[in-house]
Write a protein that holds these residues in place. Structure first.
Motif, PDB file in Angstrom:
ATOM      1  N   LEU A   7       0.692  -1.375  -0.005  1.00  0.00           N
ATOM      2  CA  LEU A   7      -0.066  -0.028   0.211  1.00  0.00           C
ATOM      3  C   LEU A   7       0.875   1.311   0.022  1.00  0.00           C
ATOM      4  O   LEU A   7       0.456   2.145  -0.680  1.00  0.00           O
ATOM      5  CB  LEU A   7      -1.031   0.092   1.309  1.00  0.00           C
ATOM      6  CG  LEU A   7      -1.927  -1.233   1.253  1.00  0.00           C
ATOM      7  CD1 LEU A   7      -2.780  -1.099   2.430  1.00  0.00           C
ATOM      8  CD2 LEU A   7      -2.609  -1.366   0.127  1.00  0.00           C
ATOM      9  N   ARG A  53      -5.865  -0.430  -3.959  1.00  0.00           N
ATOM     10  CA  ARG A  53      -4.935  -0.326  -3.085  1.00  0.00           C
ATOM     11  C   ARG A  53      -4.774   1.021  -2.677  1.00  0.00           C
ATOM     12  O   ARG A  53      -4.500   1.368  -1.577  1.00  0.00           O
ATOM     13  CB  ARG A  53      -3.343  -0.672  -3.813  1.00  0.00           C
ATOM     14  CG  ARG A  53      -3.034  -2.338  -3.917  1.00  0.00           C
ATOM     15  CD  ARG A  53      -1.791  -2.713  -4.373  1.00  0.00           C
ATOM     16  NE  ARG A  53      -1.243  -2.237  -5.561  1.00  0.00           N
ATOM     17  CZ  ARG A  53      -0.182  -1.699  -6.003  1.00  0.00           C
ATOM     18  NH1 ARG A  53       0.765  -1.506  -4.824  1.00  0.00           N
ATOM     19  NH2 ARG A  53      -0.192  -1.347  -7.143  1.00  0.00           N
ATOM     20  N   TRP A  58      -4.911  -6.041   8.881  1.00  0.00           N
ATOM     21  CA  TRP A  58      -6.185  -5.507   8.751  1.00  0.00           C
ATOM     22  C   TRP A  58      -7.077  -6.683   9.297  1.00  0.00           C
ATOM     23  O   TRP A  58      -6.878  -7.727   9.203  1.00  0.00           O
ATOM     24  CB  TRP A  58      -6.520  -5.489   7.196  1.00  0.00           C
ATOM     25  CG  TRP A  58      -5.925  -4.461   6.387  1.00  0.00           C
ATOM     26  CD1 TRP A  58      -4.668  -4.606   6.108  1.00  0.00           C
ATOM     27  CD2 TRP A  58      -6.383  -3.223   6.233  1.00  0.00           C
ATOM     28  NE1 TRP A  58      -4.062  -3.437   5.476  1.00  0.00           N
ATOM     29  CE2 TRP A  58      -5.135  -2.603   5.532  1.00  0.00           C
ATOM     30  CE3 TRP A  58      -7.521  -2.614   6.476  1.00  0.00           C
ATOM     31  CZ2 TRP A  58      -5.372  -1.202   5.073  1.00  0.00           C
ATOM     32  CZ3 TRP A  58      -7.802  -1.093   6.016  1.00  0.00           C
ATOM     33  CH2 TRP A  58      -6.300  -0.484   5.205  1.00  0.00           C
ATOM     34  N   GLN A 112      -7.266   4.677   3.644  1.00  0.00           N
ATOM     35  CA  GLN A 112      -7.942   4.389   4.911  1.00  0.00           C
ATOM     36  C   GLN A 112      -6.875   4.097   6.046  1.00  0.00           C
ATOM     37  O   GLN A 112      -7.093   4.400   7.439  1.00  0.00           O
ATOM     38  CB  GLN A 112      -8.690   2.851   4.792  1.00  0.00           C
ATOM     39  CG  GLN A 112      -9.169   2.495   5.886  1.00  0.00           C
ATOM     40  CD  GLN A 112     -10.252   3.213   6.469  1.00  0.00           C
ATOM     41  OE1 GLN A 112     -10.897   3.835   6.000  1.00  0.00           O
ATOM     42  NE2 GLN A 112     -10.813   2.988   7.847  1.00  0.00           N
ATOM     43  N   ARG A 113      -5.812   3.436   5.654  1.00  0.00           N
ATOM     44  CA  ARG A 113      -4.727   3.194   6.568  1.00  0.00           C
ATOM     45  C   ARG A 113      -4.025   4.424   7.030  1.00  0.00           C
ATOM     46  O   ARG A 113      -3.505   4.479   8.147  1.00  0.00           O
ATOM     47  CB  ARG A 113      -3.690   2.122   5.939  1.00  0.00           C
ATOM     48  CG  ARG A 113      -2.556   1.737   6.977  1.00  0.00           C
ATOM     49  CD  ARG A 113      -1.551   0.895   6.176  1.00  0.00           C
ATOM     50  NE  ARG A 113      -0.447   1.538   5.557  1.00  0.00           N
ATOM     51  CZ  ARG A 113       0.721   0.947   4.823  1.00  0.00           C
ATOM     52  NH1 ARG A 113       0.675  -0.305   4.804  1.00  0.00           N
ATOM     53  NH2 ARG A 113       1.506   1.747   4.276  1.00  0.00           N
ATOM     54  N   ILE A 159     -11.370  -4.816   6.444  1.00  0.00           N
ATOM     55  CA  ILE A 159     -11.242  -4.857   5.063  1.00  0.00           C
ATOM     56  C   ILE A 159     -12.677  -5.200   4.370  1.00  0.00           C
ATOM     57  O   ILE A 159     -12.715  -4.536   3.263  1.00  0.00           O
ATOM     58  CB  ILE A 159     -10.610  -6.432   4.858  1.00  0.00           C
ATOM     59  CG1 ILE A 159      -8.906  -6.279   5.025  1.00  0.00           C
ATOM     60  CG2 ILE A 159     -10.767  -7.067   3.411  1.00  0.00           C
ATOM     61  CD1 ILE A 159      -8.309  -5.552   3.817  1.00  0.00           C
ATOM     62  N   THR A 165     -13.908  -1.408   4.027  1.00  0.00           N
ATOM     63  CA  THR A 165     -13.188  -0.536   3.121  1.00  0.00           C
ATOM     64  C   THR A 165     -13.387  -1.135   1.440  1.00  0.00           C
ATOM     65  O   THR A 165     -13.828  -0.212   0.771  1.00  0.00           O
ATOM     66  CB  THR A 165     -11.915  -0.655   3.451  1.00  0.00           C
ATOM     67  OG1 THR A 165     -11.741  -0.395   4.609  1.00  0.00           O
ATOM     68  CG2 THR A 165     -11.102   0.311   2.549  1.00  0.00           C
ATOM     69  N   LEU A 178      -7.306   1.478   0.221  1.00  0.00           N
ATOM     70  CA  LEU A 178      -6.656   1.103   1.128  1.00  0.00           C
ATOM     71  C   LEU A 178      -5.432   1.770   2.069  1.00  0.00           C
ATOM     72  O   LEU A 178      -5.574   2.145   3.205  1.00  0.00           O
ATOM     73  CB  LEU A 178      -6.188  -0.363   1.151  1.00  0.00           C
ATOM     74  CG  LEU A 178      -7.340  -1.349   0.828  1.00  0.00           C
ATOM     75  CD1 LEU A 178      -6.884  -2.841   0.789  1.00  0.00           C
ATOM     76  CD2 LEU A 178      -8.412  -1.648   2.185  1.00  0.00           C
TER      77      LEU A 178
END
Length: 716
Positions: A261, A417, A345, A423-424, A350, A353, A420
């Motif tokens: 990511l 990706r 995750w 989000q991370r 997961i 998202t 994600l």
């Protein structure tokens, strides 16, 4: 003389190292390694407890949590020892010396945290280990038991300690004598032996060169690629050794050791599959890997390699480069007190998202299902009840199996990706160690310059140039190089790695973007490397300068570890620079280094891959092509840029050819004054091999022929 300090408090709050500052609030009375602390140990007649680690080290954090933050354990340490905490990244000399002592005493490799008990007067090792638990477990004694036992030995067995110290000193002298130059005719036989050792250690199923734990070993991969180039040049191409390199790079880029990511590689994998890493990211790994993935892309055009390189470079620029230009050292494995928490995750997160991703009109539900298959999200969790992204099926296989356009699938998976990643970004990030180390910056300057040139990414070259000027402005004072900068202050005299890695990086940057000022600085650094570090008796280079403080051992090491040996990159860079500037002294220093290392190389060739690359270039000097051409306006003259001589050189993979393009508008350094611009400001190129130069190249057609004759790709 009386020490200016006493052993009644923790003094680390006065230090600048992020690692030492992590321990500034421990109840342990920590001291830094300095003259006052060593004097205090002698005056108090207490042995020294030396603890060496680094800020991103997971097991360093574990031992700190269990023991150094525990009041009862700290009381024992304070009562019985003078406690010294060292950042191994700031003091690699101390780390190398006492890791070496650990290996001699235990006959096992060391690691971090390194725990060594030293005599009060001579700093010779009494006992060495790594991590010790608070309570006895896993076959390891409790740390407090170790403390009491060592104190008893110090008080009751002085003669045994002295005998052990004498034996160690004899070993150190024997190590040095082993570097006495051997009168030998250099040849490729030892390189062929190393090649066979690499193939023998190669993991044919998972890639890499060992079982678990699995490290990248970039020096071995570089050697394998260089060896393939050498055999192909001699019309005896060795595809098996190239496979060892490219397959390892493929499995790593697919594996969980790579951050799918955010980009960048973690330090090593805990398993043989490259699936679950220790999650710290180190600058010194990612610089060489960035170069290798860029080369791999140029060799066979595999999109996986291009993505790994660009995403790593983008991560470095985004998260690891200071606003002033220098590159930071590392990112921690832990966040919120748990290793890997930032990266993994839960099933709920997961699903939530990816469910939101399905609302994006450009992302199909089929692409989301294939993303899950690609990264194992349709399988059982792989990390403590959570998922860590690891490539189980390649994009190419998924596209073929499901009859989907490969480029379209790649685009959609990239978008997922990115979702994600965003989000991370809301999570608490691991800490970044913001000290700037000259040697590691040299490795990243090299990696960025290679990536910028081979991937045609000028932003990467600009990043490398900013880092180079940061080091020149902050680490180079009064003709002296400093090893590190923290909070704008340079504090420690440089080691051989700082000089060697920086020269190595600058020579690569100059290929991507000529700069008279940086070239002149490179020559100054090379002269300083010879005057301050060369062993004029036996050849090679000491790790510390001739004016460095006296320690129990003056190291001169030749084998690679996580990074290439300083002697190896010194020999490689000096040999290249000697042919570029026409200075035989540099080439002779490289030759003497190889002679001094010959016994060590012969005993374990695979452990000296970086030196073997230097040997190969000494035996067959690189081609050097100096181009003089008019400056091209990169922003306004696209057609001229496409037809420029420098642009043409970037289309080829030229591992045996160093190309330096000096604009006609610049007056070159006196060492290059004979490489004049063409008549009427036209382009011209000067091809040389060693000190022998051929007829100048005067047309693009001639240049293209020269480049094609020296290029290496799988399909060519």
């Amino acid at each position: 003389m009386t020490s200016k300090i006493n052993n009644i408090s923790n003094l680390l709050s006065k230090e600048s190292s992020p690692y030492l500052l992590q321990h500034a609030n421990n109840p342990v009375h920590w001291h830094a390694w300095n003259a006052d602390t060593l004097l205090l140990a002698r005056q108090s007649n207490k042995p020294i407890l030396l603890s060496i680690g680094y800020s991103a080290c997971h097991w360093c954090h574990v031992m700190a949590d269990e023991s150094f933050e525990d009041k009862e354990t700290a009381d024992v340490m304070n009562q019985l020892f003078i406690n010294i905490k060292v950042d191994k990244e700031e003091r690699p000399d101390l780390d190398k010396i006492y890791q070496n002592a650990h290996s001699l005493l235990t006959e096992r490799p060391g690691g971090w945290p390194l725990t060594v008990f030293l005599t009060a007067d001579t700093q010779m090792p009494i006992f060495a280990g790594t991590y010790f638990p608070k309570q006895a477990k896993h076959g390891l004694p409790a740390f407090t038991s170790i403390l009491h036992n060592i104190s008893d030995i110090w008080l009751s067995r002085k003669s045994d300690i002295e005998q052990q110290s004498n034996a160690l000193q004899s070993s150190y002298q024997h190590m040095y004598e082993a570097s006495k130059p051997v009168d030998t005719d250099f040849n490729y036989a030892v390189i062929d032996i190393a090649r066979n050792q690499v193939e023998k250690q190669f993991d044919q199923i998972n890639g890499g060169f060992s079982g678990a734990p699995k490290f990248p070993h970039p020096s071995i991969i570089e050697f394998a690629i260089k060896h393939w180039c050498h055999t192909r040049k001699n019309l005896q191409a060795d595809p098996r050794i190239l496979h060892c390199a490219l397959y390892t790079l493929e499995k790593m880029a697919d594996g969980g050791i790579f951050d799918h990511l955010g980009g960048g590689f973690c330090r090593y994998s805990t398993d043989e599959l490259w699936m679950i890493p220790h999650f710290e990211k180190m600058l010194y790994d990612n610089g060489p890997l960035l170069s290798l993935y860029s080369q791999a892309w140029k060799i066979n055009s595999d999109r996986l390699f291009f993505d790994a390189a660009t995403e790593t470079a983008n991560w470095v620029i985004r998260e690891m480069q200071s606003t002033e230009g220098g590159y930071y050292s590392a990112q921690d494995a832990d966040s919120e007190g748990h290793e890997g928490k930032f990266f993994v995750w839960s099933q709920q997160e997961i699903n939530s998202t990816l469910g939101n991703a399905s609302k994006n009109n450009e992302i199909t539900s089929e692409a989301i299902d294939l993303f899950k298959k690609r990264f194992g999200l349709n399988l059982s969790e792989n990390f403590e009840g959570l998922w860590h992204l690891h490539g189980y099926e390649s994009e190419t296989k998924l596209a073929s199996k499901h009859n989907i356009n490969k480029q379209e699938l790649h685009h959609q998976l990239q978008q997922i990706r990115q979702i994600l990643f965003q989000q991370r970004e809301h999570r608490d990030h691991p800490d970044t160690d913001r000290k700037i180390l000259c040697a590691w910056n040299g490795l990243m300057i090299h990696g960025m310059a290679v990536a910028g040139r081979l991937l045609e990414k000028p932003g990467y070259i600009a990043s490398a140039s900013r880092a180079a000027y940061y080091l020149k402005n902050h680490c180079w004072k009064n003709n002296q190089l400093f090893a590190n900068v923290k909070d704008g202050k340079a504090t420690l005299n440089a080691y051989v790695d700082d000089y060697a890695f920086l020269i190595y990086g600058l020579l690569e940057l100059l290929q991507s973007q000529w700069d008279n000022e940086l070239y002149s600085w490179t020559l100054q650094l090379a002269d300083k490397l010879l005057s301050d570090f060369e062993d004029t008796s036996y050849g090679g280079f000491y790790f510390t300068s001739h004016s460095h403080e006296d320690l129990i051992q003056r190291l001169k090491s030749f084998s690679d570890d996580a990074i290439p040996a300083g002697n190896a990159l010194a020999a490689l860079a000096l040999n290249r620079l000697g042919y570029l500037c026409g200075k035989p002294d540099y080439i002779n220093a490289a030759k003497n280094c190889l002679k001094s290392a010959w016994t060590s190389i012969s005993q374990a060739p695979i452990s000296h891959c970086a030196l073997l690359n230097a040997l190969s270039e000494y035996l067959t000097p690189p081609n050097i092509l100096i181009i003089r051409s008019p400056l091209i306006d990169q922003s306004n003259n696209h057609n001229d840029n496409e037809n420029s001589w420098q642009h043409l050189t970037k289309q080829y993979y030229l591992p045996d050819t160093l190309i330096y393009t000096i604009p006609n508008e610049q007056t070159p350094h006196p060492s290059l004054a004979d490489k004049a611009a063409g008549e009427n400001n036209t382009a011209i190129a000067y091809p040389c091999n060693g000190f022998l130069c051929q007829k100048p190249i005067e047309t693009l057609t001639e240049l293209k022929t020269y480049l094609e004759n020296n290029s290496y790709r799988v399909l060519e």
